[in-house]
Structures are given as structure tokens and as C-alpha cells.
Design a protein around this motif. Structure first.
Motif, PDB file in Angstrom:
ATOM      1  N   VAL A  58     -47.441 -73.972 -71.102  1.00 64.36           N
ATOM      2  CA  VAL A  58     -48.623 -73.922 -70.232  1.00 64.36           C
ATOM      3  C   VAL A  58     -49.913 -74.050 -71.016  1.00 64.36           C
ATOM      4  CG1 VAL A  58     -47.443 -72.577 -68.471  1.00 64.36           C
ATOM      5  CG2 VAL A  58     -48.672 -71.391 -70.278  1.00 64.36           C
ATOM      6  N   ALA A  59     -49.884 -73.720 -72.310  1.00 60.75           N
ATOM      7  CA  ALA A  59     -51.109 -73.788 -73.110  1.00 60.75           C
ATOM      8  C   ALA A  59     -50.741 -73.693 -74.581  1.00 60.75           C
ATOM      9  CB  ALA A  59     -52.071 -72.664 -72.731  1.00 60.75           C
ATOM     10  N   VAL A  60     -51.711 -74.014 -75.429  1.00 58.94           N
ATOM     11  CA  VAL A  60     -51.601 -73.743 -76.861  1.00 58.94           C
ATOM     12  C   VAL A  60     -52.840 -72.964 -77.268  1.00 58.94           C
ATOM     13  CG1 VAL A  60     -50.173 -75.767 -77.361  1.00 58.94           C
ATOM     14  CG2 VAL A  60     -52.658 -75.976 -77.460  1.00 58.94           C
ATOM     15  N   GLU A  61     -52.679 -72.112 -78.259  1.00 57.71           N
ATOM     16  CA  GLU A  61     -53.806 -71.320 -78.750  1.00 57.71           C
ATOM     17  C   GLU A  61     -54.159 -71.781 -80.154  1.00 57.71           C
ATOM     18  OE1 GLU A  61     -54.594 -66.782 -80.111  1.00 57.71           O
ATOM     19  OE2 GLU A  61     -53.659 -67.047 -78.138  1.00 57.71           O
ATOM     20  N   ALA A  62     -55.425 -72.160 -80.334  1.00 56.76           N
ATOM     21  CA  ALA A  62     -55.907 -72.624 -81.630  1.00 56.76           C
ATOM     22  C   ALA A  62     -57.225 -71.937 -81.935  1.00 56.76           C
ATOM     23  CB  ALA A  62     -56.097 -74.141 -81.626  1.00 56.76           C
ATOM     24  N   ARG A 116     -57.785 -70.669 -76.013  1.00 61.24           N
ATOM     25  CA  ARG A 116     -56.643 -71.073 -75.189  1.00 61.24           C
ATOM     26  C   ARG A 116     -56.907 -72.462 -74.631  1.00 61.24           C
ATOM     27  NH1 ARG A 116     -52.605 -68.318 -71.822  1.00 61.24           N
ATOM     28  NH2 ARG A 116     -52.088 -69.634 -70.019  1.00 61.24           N
ATOM     29  N   ILE A 117     -56.009 -73.379 -74.902  1.00 58.94           N
ATOM     30  CA  ILE A 117     -56.157 -74.762 -74.462  1.00 58.94           C
ATOM     31  C   ILE A 117     -55.049 -75.065 -73.458  1.00 58.94           C
ATOM     32  CG2 ILE A 117     -56.214 -77.171 -75.197  1.00 58.94           C
ATOM     33  CD1 ILE A 117     -56.905 -76.103 -78.027  1.00 58.94           C
ATOM     34  N   GLY A 134     -47.639 -81.577 -73.323  1.00 60.65           N
ATOM     35  CA  GLY A 134     -48.552 -81.167 -74.383  1.00 60.65           C
ATOM     36  C   GLY A 134     -49.874 -81.908 -74.312  1.00 60.65           C
ATOM     37  N   ALA A 135     -50.284 -82.327 -73.126  1.00 58.30           N
ATOM     38  CA  ALA A 135     -51.491 -83.135 -72.953  1.00 58.30           C
ATOM     39  C   ALA A 135     -52.559 -82.363 -72.201  1.00 58.30           C
ATOM     40  CB  ALA A 135     -51.161 -84.427 -72.215  1.00 58.30           C
ATOM     41  N   VAL A 136     -53.816 -82.730 -72.449  1.00 61.86           N
ATOM     42  CA  VAL A 136     -54.952 -82.165 -71.727  1.00 61.86           C
ATOM     43  C   VAL A 136     -55.595 -83.257 -70.890  1.00 61.86           C
ATOM     44  CG1 VAL A 136     -55.427 -80.406 -73.477  1.00 61.86           C
ATOM     45  CG2 VAL A 136     -56.544 -82.625 -73.641  1.00 61.86           C
ATOM     46  N   LEU A 137     -56.206 -82.856 -69.801  1.00 59.50           N
ATOM     47  CA  LEU A 137     -57.031 -83.763 -69.019  1.00 59.50           C
ATOM     48  C   LEU A 137     -58.388 -83.865 -69.705  1.00 59.50           C
ATOM     49  CD1 LEU A 137     -56.056 -82.364 -65.521  1.00 59.50           C
ATOM     50  CD2 LEU A 137     -55.540 -84.667 -66.341  1.00 59.50           C
ATOM     51  N   VAL A 138     -58.821 -85.081 -69.976  1.00 59.76           N
ATOM     52  CA  VAL A 138     -60.070 -85.271 -70.728  1.00 59.76           C
ATOM     53  C   VAL A 138     -61.238 -84.752 -69.893  1.00 59.76           C
ATOM     54  CG1 VAL A 138     -61.567 -86.922 -71.882  1.00 59.76           C
ATOM     55  CG2 VAL A 138     -59.087 -87.286 -71.863  1.00 59.76           C
ATOM     56  N   PRO A 139     -61.983 -83.750 -70.402  1.00 60.96           N
ATOM     57  CA  PRO A 139     -63.102 -83.172 -69.630  1.00 60.96           C
ATOM     58  C   PRO A 139     -64.391 -83.962 -69.838  1.00 60.96           C
ATOM     59  CG  PRO A 139     -62.788 -81.928 -71.655  1.00 60.96           C
ATOM     60  CD  PRO A 139     -61.742 -83.016 -71.668  1.00 60.96           C
ATOM     61  N   TYR A 140     -64.444 -85.148 -69.254  1.00 58.83           N
ATOM     62  CA  TYR A 140     -65.624 -85.993 -69.442  1.00 58.83           C
ATOM     63  C   TYR A 140     -66.885 -85.267 -68.964  1.00 58.83           C
ATOM     64  CZ  TYR A 140     -62.379 -89.867 -70.262  1.00 58.83           C
ATOM     65  OH  TYR A 140     -61.395 -90.675 -70.770  1.00 58.83           O
ATOM     66  N   ARG A 141     -67.894 -85.235 -69.855  1.00 56.09           N
ATOM     67  CA  ARG A 141     -69.174 -84.624 -69.478  1.00 56.09           C
ATOM     68  C   ARG A 141     -69.980 -85.545 -68.587  1.00 56.09           C
ATOM     69  NH1 ARG A 141     -70.982 -80.236 -72.288  1.00 56.09           N
ATOM     70  NH2 ARG A 141     -73.133 -80.818 -71.792  1.00 56.09           N
ATOM     71  N   GLY A 142     -69.823 -86.847 -68.812  1.00 59.09           N
ATOM     72  CA  GLY A 142     -70.617 -87.797 -68.062  1.00 59.09           C
ATOM     73  C   GLY A 142     -70.352 -89.194 -68.559  1.00 59.09           C
ATOM     74  N   PRO A 143     -71.233 -90.145 -68.238  1.00 64.88           N
ATOM     75  CA  PRO A 143     -71.067 -91.517 -68.712  1.00 64.88           C
ATOM     76  C   PRO A 143     -71.245 -91.595 -70.225  1.00 64.88           C
ATOM     77  CG  PRO A 143     -73.196 -91.243 -67.671  1.00 64.88           C
ATOM     78  CD  PRO A 143     -72.446 -89.976 -67.411  1.00 64.88           C
ATOM     79  N   GLY A 176     -64.897 -79.817 -74.674  1.00 67.74           N
ATOM     80  CA  GLY A 176     -64.221 -79.003 -73.659  1.00 67.74           C
ATOM     81  C   GLY A 176     -63.464 -77.843 -74.267  1.00 67.74           C
ATOM     82  N   MET A 177     -62.838 -78.055 -75.443  1.00 67.29           N
ATOM     83  CA  MET A 177     -62.140 -76.964 -76.123  1.00 67.29           C
ATOM     84  C   MET A 177     -63.108 -75.865 -76.537  1.00 67.29           C
ATOM     85  SD  MET A 177     -59.484 -79.035 -78.587  1.00 67.29           S
ATOM     86  CE  MET A 177     -58.090 -79.954 -77.951  1.00 67.29           C
ATOM     87  N   LEU A 178     -64.243 -76.252 -77.111  1.00 66.57           N
ATOM     88  CA  LEU A 178     -65.216 -75.256 -77.568  1.00 66.57           C
ATOM     89  C   LEU A 178     -65.775 -74.449 -76.404  1.00 66.57           C
ATOM     90  CD1 LEU A 178     -67.115 -77.419 -80.209  1.00 66.57           C
ATOM     91  CD2 LEU A 178     -65.546 -75.528 -80.669  1.00 66.57           C
ATOM     92  N   ASP A 179     -65.988 -75.100 -75.270  1.00 69.86           N
ATOM     93  CA  ASP A 179     -66.537 -74.407 -74.094  1.00 69.86           C
ATOM     94  C   ASP A 179     -65.450 -73.757 -73.251  1.00 69.86           C
ATOM     95  OD1 ASP A 179     -69.045 -75.263 -74.822  1.00 69.86           O
ATOM     96  OD2 ASP A 179     -69.012 -77.018 -73.515  1.00 69.86           O
ATOM     97  N   GLU A 180     -64.164 -73.973 -73.613  1.00 65.66           N
ATOM     98  CA  GLU A 180     -63.036 -73.560 -72.776  1.00 65.66           C
ATOM     99  C   GLU A 180     -63.241 -74.067 -71.352  1.00 65.66           C
ATOM    100  OE1 GLU A 180     -61.216 -69.685 -73.556  1.00 65.66           O
ATOM    101  OE2 GLU A 180     -62.835 -69.285 -74.973  1.00 65.66           O
ATOM    102  N   ARG A 181     -63.604 -75.339 -71.294  1.00 63.61           N
ATOM    103  CA  ARG A 181     -63.924 -76.015 -70.038  1.00 63.61           C
ATOM    104  C   ARG A 181     -62.958 -77.184 -69.849  1.00 63.61           C
ATOM    105  NH1 ARG A 181     -66.495 -80.497 -69.571  1.00 63.61           N
ATOM    106  NH2 ARG A 181     -67.198 -80.382 -71.739  1.00 63.61           N
ATOM    107  N   LEU A 182     -61.679 -76.858 -69.752  1.00 59.73           N
ATOM    108  CA  LEU A 182     -60.651 -77.881 -69.604  1.00 59.73           C
ATOM    109  C   LEU A 182     -59.964 -77.725 -68.247  1.00 59.73           C
ATOM    110  CD1 LEU A 182     -59.061 -77.765 -73.160  1.00 59.73           C
ATOM    111  CD2 LEU A 182     -60.320 -79.683 -72.193  1.00 59.73           C
ATOM    112  N   GLN A 183     -59.987 -78.795 -67.460  1.00 56.55           N
ATOM    113  CA  GLN A 183     -59.231 -78.778 -66.201  1.00 56.55           C
ATOM    114  C   GLN A 183     -57.745 -78.648 -66.536  1.00 56.55           C
ATOM    115  OE1 GLN A 183     -62.682 -79.141 -64.203  1.00 56.55           O
ATOM    116  NE2 GLN A 183     -60.779 -79.111 -63.094  1.00 56.55           N
TER     117      GLN A 183
END
Length: 731
Positions: free
Chosen positions: A262-266, A270-271, A277-286, A346-353
Motif C-alpha cells: 500500500v505504501a513505501v516509507e522513505a 509515507r509514499i 509499486g507506482a505513484v500517480l504523478v501529482p502534477y502541480r500544473g502546466p 509531491g513526496m516532500l509535501d506528502e501530496r500524492l493521490q
């Protein structure tokens, strides 16, 4: 069954059919594309409008290529850029979205000029080449600094292996080994001379591009030689916090039957990841959501210090000719290096869908609730009210989905549910219109030629509909055929033959209708009819048998009528069987017929054919005799017919038991004793009984058949596993 119940059941069935691909993971490509579009729409709806200044992209852009020359550059030049970033600008960490897999054979003119100025009297070529080795300069520049080198895994059949991916972040793990984490069989990494214990490595390839070619998911782990290696973004996170290991978080999935990643911790972060083992890319914008600086400006030291000081640096390219542009939900030409920047941010902000496997359970529940609610509600309400309710349900689903997206960071699939809601609404309204516009006239037109008018009237008065599309029912089917019809037709003119068939078929059909039967078809001189449809008939076997016996009873009258018109008499053979068969409208787009099909139907046809062999006008199966026990039967044989493995009892109906004479009962008893002795291989006793029976019925064909069989078996006994079954291999 009432119409709204049928609509409800059909709606539930449609819901089940929509859920099956979700559960099996085999969704139609068109629906997958719709889901992708909805995901992209939600992603663009909640974009950030501000740049992330923590991550800066040093861009090998068109300006840099024009100033510094074509790519690849001499690595001494890259070494100077690294020195500038760490010594002059004081960056926190540096990552390369590129691989240095081959030795640099070029000579940097700046370094050559410096060497010649410092060593004017030096003429040793070996010393010159050693001093100007750009790989040595680059290795010296990145040594003991927070630098992450990129590499890519290979999946070609050749299993290319250039270098080594560095240190694994997760060792061999028995649970992870069972998961569909991308696995490589080769690697293309930087030169060994460039790697050291202080240098991190991360892959930048993506084996999980969606089917439409869009970068939405990126693995942060890949398996190679039984161990697990980090992506470029994950390696940079580890390097930033000086960590070297990642800890997988494994939980029991929503079914409670297996373990799931469900996640990995680095570095304490928590990711959330999926089973791959994949993440959804948390695009900030264009493109441009992170500061870009030209690589040539960094080399020449003209970038403002506040832009780079303490920043996380990613070196990549946006130049079109260097082929690092990707298709993303943001743009069809999106810099690949910025994809890594988005993931790291996204990892630094823990802002990953996140879309862990329990969202599948949420989607299934969502589909079931919407499907059941609409299936029960729409058939019971007016078009206007049901439309409002459908819109309300759709709006509620979308609202809850957006709340989960924004507040819980859950990516719950939405497309399938919206498709189900739309399809159910259209389906229910269409079927409702169909049921409302169908009337008694249509029903009579459908069945008037098959069944008697009084049954049509009964059908129209019932609060139910007839299943035309096909269903399985316990029914009885009847076949009859005129014996010697070919010879008859040769003796008659076409007009006489037509008159003969009209008189015969009219009389037979009248009896079938009297006994509540449905005439399936006329096949030349043959008649096919069935009982038990379109109206269910619990006494279908009794009505079929009564119809056949009455046909035989009126046959002399029909023959007298034929004789009055100068036409020859007819003799018939009939077969009846009861059992499970399919009934409904069958045929083609050009012509349909309400008919029956199945093994039970085929058996009835075989029984009709066997009447010639057994010398009796009517044969029924054991299933008919069981259903109509008030009749007296003579069991003629146990046979295996063509196209059927299972043996069946065939019997000759004698009449109602209470109306049969003692002579008839005694004859049946005597014949049954003969059959029993025959089955038990008691040939002499069986022969005695059949000879006695012939004294009562001298013209009986079946008794003589048994005597003939007994004579053969006395000379050539049957095999030890013989069970008395006689095989008829022809129709």
C-alpha cells in the motif's frame, strides 16, 4: 411476472454485466479511455497556480545548445557546471535525468588551453591525455557530493547490461516477489568510473505508460535480479535526507485473503503506491510549474544566487531534438525532467493521490448501490421524476468523488459508474416505452397462428408478459409424420395432394388447439407442436398425450372424409417427450419463429421415427409416463438413439387404466415379464413369455423383434457389461 419486475431484474442483470469487467480487471478499452479522460479532467481542475521554488530545473535548452555546442557535451563542461552549482550557488542536491553509459572521447578546448598554459614545456602525450580525461574530471566533481545519477532498465530480449544500477533500497522480499512490480532483465547505467559509494542512482524509464500513451503513473520501484531499486525522484529524496533504504508497508487487502503493498516509507515520509509499486504523478500544473534556468547560464555563473541557493536541482532537457518530451495530462509536449520534479515535490509535501486496491471495493459498492437504486426506482416512477432522481444520483456520486479526491487524496474510478447510470437510465426508459406501447393486438398477432384464440385471450388478460427472447422450461413436445407420404404424393396431382394435406392438417391442428397446445410448424406432411408455452402448463405432458390419443381416435373419420373425395387414407407415426427445453423467438434478422430447441426436442423427433421400427403409431418416453401415471403403458424397449449418450425407456400408451380391459392389462403384464427376463439374460423364459404374448396379439411387431434378438444372443451372447440397451444409430 409484472412488467416493472422484469425491468427491475433486467436492470440488475445489466448492473451485474457492468460489474463483471471491473472485478475481472478486463475493462473495455473505450471505457478505459473515458476513465482516463475523467482522471485528467479532475487533475486539471485542482492545479496549483504557484511555482515550487524548492526544485529548480537546469535545462539543456535551445539557448544552451547554441552557446555550448551540440549534445552530448564534454564531461569536463558538466564537471564545471557541478562545481558551479555546489561551490558557487550552494545547492542542496543535484540529480541528472540522463545516463552516462559510454566513455567520453572528446577533448574540452577550455581544459586543453589551461593545460598548455600551465605545462608549456610538457610534451608527454600520455600525461596530456590523462590530464584531459573528462570522465575523471566529472567523477571528481560529483564525488562526496549529494549527486544522483540516472539510468534506465532494459526489457529487451537481449538483456543488455551496461554497468550496475548501484545499491538496492529493498532486498529480496517474499511478499513483494508475488506482486506485479515491474521487473527488468537488463540495465544501462553510468560508467563505473563515475559511480562511488557517495553517489546515488535512480532509474528514469517508465514501463507503466497508460494505453493511450499518457504519463499518469510512474513506478518508484523496479525489480532487478531479485532486489528493488529506486526511481530518480525516490533516489533524490533518499539522497536529500542521506538515507539508503526504503521500507515497504504491506497490509491485508480488502478481501482479507492476501497481502498487498500500500505504501513505501522513505526518510520518514509515507509514499502511497499501488500493487505495481507506482505513484500517480501529482502534477502541480502546466509545464513551468518549477523554475527553469539555462544550463549555459549556470556554467557561466550568471544565474541569480537566490534562485539556486539551497535548491534541489534536476538537470534535464526541454530541447525538442533531444527527445525528452512526454505526453501528459497537462500537455502533449511536456518536459520529461519536470515529471520527476512533480513526483519529488509531491513526496516532500506528502501530496500524492492514491489508488490502493481497496478503491476497487469502493467502486464495486458504488456500482452496486447505483445499479440497484436505479433498477428499483425508475420502473416505478414517471419519466420526469425518474430523470430528476437519476440526475441527483449522478450529481451525488460526482460530488463525493471530488471530495475524496481533494480532501482524502483518493482516486476513486468514476467513469464506469457514470456509464452505468446513463445506460441504466436509457435502458429503463426504453424498455418502459416498449412495455407501455405493447397491447393485446400485438400479442394476438404474435401467437394467433400458433395457439387457439381462447389461449390468446387468456394471455392478454394476465398481468404478465411473454418471454420471447428465450428461456428454459419443463415442457412436452410432439412430432407426427404421415407414413408412406412419398408414395402418396407420387400418386396424386398437386391439387389432390394439397387437398389431402389441408384436410389432414386441419383435423390434427384442431385437436392440438383443443388440448391447449402450440403448433410450432408444419414440415411438409409432419406436424410439430409443444405444450407449456407461451403460457406455463403444469399438465403439459398429460395434454400432449391426450392430444395424440385423440388424433389417433379421429384418424378413421379423417380417412373416411378423404375417401369421399377420392383421396387415399393416411397412417401416422407420433412421438412425445417431456423435459427441459429452450423456448423463444429464434431465427434470423429476416425471419423469426416462436419455437423450442434442445435435447428433449430431438428425442421426441427420434421417437416419432422409431414408430416404424416398433410397428406402433405412438411412442412416448419414460418421462412422459412418469408425469401421466393414470395411463397404462407397454414398455417396449430401452434404447440409445443417435446423438444421445443416455439410454431412454420408450413406451406405447394403451389407454386410461380405469378404461382398459382385463385382457389389455394381462397382455401388458405378460409382455413386461418377457422384457424383464430378456434384460436378465434368461433367454428361454423370455422366449416363452413372448410366444405366449403372440397368442394374445398375433400381429405384434415388437414381440417378434424380441424373439429375433433372443435367437441372435443365444448364438452370440452379448458382452458382460450388456444392460439390455438397444442402440439405434440411424435417425
Amino acid at each position: 411476472m409484472k412488467q416493472r419486475k422484469i425491468r427491475t431484474l433486467l436492470g440488475i442483470l445489466l448492473t451485474v454485466l457492468m460489474i463483471v469487467p471491473v472485478v475481472s480487471g478486463d475493462r473495455p478499452e473505450l471505457f478505459e479511455r473515458f476513465e482516463y479522460d475523467l482522471y485528467d479532467l479532475r487533475l486539471r481542475q485542482f492545479l496549483s497556480t504557484e511555482q515550487d521554488p524548492r526544485i529548480v530545473i537546469v535545462d539543456i535548452d535551445e539557448k544552451s545548445l547554441a552557446a555550448e555546442g551540440r549534445w552530448p557535451w564534454n564531461r569536463s563542461k558538466l564537471a564545471r557546471m557541478v562545481d558551479q552549482l555546489f561551490d558557487h550557488y550552494g545547492v542542496a542536491i543535484l540529480g541528472f535525468d540522463m545516463v552516462f553509459s559510454e566513455a567520453d572521447q572528446s577533448i574540452d578546448l577550455v581544459e586543453l588551453k589551461r593545460f598548455l598554459n600551465d605545462n608549456a614545456n610538457e610534451t608527454n602525450v600520455t600525461t596530456l591525455l590523462s590530464t584531459l580525461n573528462s570522465d575523471v574530471h566529472f567523477a571528481r566533481a560529483i564525488m562526496d557530493r549529494s549527486v544522483v545519477l540516472g539510468y534506465l532498465f532494459d526489457r529487451s530480449p537481449k538483456s543488455l547490461q551496461v554497468g550496475h544500477p548501484g545499491n538496492a533500497v529493498i532486498g529480496d522480499d517474499p511478499v513483494l516477489a508475488t506482486l506485479p512490480i515491474p521487473e527488468a532483465n537488463g540495465v544501462i547505467s553510468s560508467l563505473t568510473a563515475l559511480q562511488s559509494e557517495s553517489v546515488w542512482n535512480g532509474f528514469f524509464d517508465n514501463p507503466m505508460v497508460d494505453s493511450d500513451g499518457v504519463y499518469r503513473r510512474v513506478p518508484v520501484l523496479q525489480r532487478f535480479e531479485g532486489e528493488y531499486y529506486p526511481s530518480l525522484a525516490l533516489a533524490m529524496l533518499l539522497a536529500l535526507f542521506d538515507e539508503d533504504k526504503v521500507h515497504p508497508i504491506i497490509e491485508t487487502d480488502f478481501t482479507g485473503e492476501r497481502e498487498a503493498l500500500v505504501a513505501v516509507e522513505a526518510a520518514g515520509i509515507r509514499i502511497p503506491v499501488d500493487q505495481h509499486g507506482a505513484v500517480l504523478v501529482p502534477y502541480r500544473g502546466p509545464q513551468g510549474s518549477f523554475p527553469y534556468v539555462s544550463a549555459t547560464d549556470v556554467i557561466n555563473g550568471v544565474v541569480k544566487s537566490e534562485v539556486l541557493e539551497g535548491a534541489i536541482i534536476l538537470v534535464g532537457t526541454s530541447a525538442a531534438g533531444l527527445l525528452d518530451l512526454r505526453v501528459t495530462p497537462m500537455s502533449n509536449r511536456y518536459s520529461g525532467v519536470e515529471v520527476h520534479a512533480n513526483i519529488l515535490s509531491g513526496m516532500l509535501d506528502e501530496r500524492l493521490q492514491q489508488q490502493p486496491d481497496y478503491t476497487l471495493g469502493v467502486e464495486i459498492v458504488q456500482l452496486i448501490l447505483c445499479g440497484l437504486l436505479l433498477s428499483f426506482v425508475i420502473p416505478r416512477l414517471s419519466v420526469f421524476v425518474s430523470t430528476l432522481i437519476t440526475l441527483a444520483i449522478g450529481g451525488l456520486v460526482i460530488g463525493l468523488n471530488l471530495y475524496a479526491w481533494q480532501q482524502l487524496l483518493w482516486v476513486i474510478p468514476l467513469g464506469y459508474t457514470l456509464i452505468l447510470i446513463s445506460v441504466l437510465y436509457l435502458f429503463q426508459q426504453t424498455t418502459g416505452y416498449f412495455f407501455e406501447t405493447r397491447n393485446i393486438a400485438q400479442l394476438a398477432n404474435q401467437f394467433g397462428q400458433y395457439i387457439p384464440p381462447e389461449v390468446v385471450e387468456e394471455l392478454s388478460q394476465q398481468d404478465q408478459t411473454v418471454q420471447l427472447s428465450g428461456e428454459s422450461r419443463e415442457m412436452s413436445v410432439f412430432f407426427s409424420d404421415v407414413r408412406g407420404f412419398t408414395d402418396l404424393s407420387e400418386q396424386l396431382t398437386p391439387q389432390q395432394l394439397t387437398r389431402l394435406m389441408n384436410i389432414y392438417l386441419t383435423g390434427m391442428t384442431k385437436v392440438i388447439h383443443e388440448q391447449r397446445g402450440t403448433v410450432d410448424k408444419y414440415i411438409g406432411d409432419a406436424v410439430m407442436a409443444f405444450w407449456g408455452a407461451p403460457i406455463k402448463d403444469e399438465e403439459h405432458a398429460r395434454h400432449a398425450l391426450q392430444a395424440a390419443l385423440k388424433m389417433l381416435a379421429i384418424l378413421p373419420d379423417l380417412n373416411r372424409e378423404l375417401a369421399q373425395e377420392g383421396l387415399p387414407p393416411v397412417q401416422v407415426g407420433m412421438g412425445i417427450n417431456s423435459g427441459l427445453m429452450n423456448v423463444g423467438n429464434m431465427g434470423s434478422s429476416f425471419r423469426m419463429a416462436y419455437t423450442v430447441m434442445g435435447d428433449a426436442v430431438n428425442l421426441a423427433s427420434r421417437l416419432e421415427s422409431l414408430t416404424k421400427y416398433y410397428g406402433t403409431p405412438l411412442l412416448v418416453s419414460g418421462d412422459v409416463a412418469v408425469r401421466v401415471p393414470e395411463y397404462l403403458y407397454r414398455k417396449l424397449d430401452r434404447v440409445q438413439v443417435k446423438g444421445r449418450q443416455e439410454a431412454v425407456d420408450i413406451l406405447e400408451p394403451i389407454g386410461l387404466r380405469e378404461q382398459c380391459t382385463q385382457h389389455q392389462r394381462d397382455a401388458v403384464t405378460l409382455f413386461s415379464k418377457g422384457v424383464q427376463a430378456y434384460t436378465q439374460r434368461e433367454w428361454d423364459e423370455a422366449e416363452l413369455h413372448f410366444n405366449e404374448y403372440l397368442c394374445l396379439a398375433a400381429d405384434d411387431v415388437m414381440a417378434r423383434i424380441y424373439l429375433h434378438r433372443i435367437a441372435e444372443y443365444k448364438n452370440t451372447p452379448p458382452p458382460s457389461d450388456w444392460d439390455g440397451v438397444f442402440s439405434h444409430m440411424s435417425k
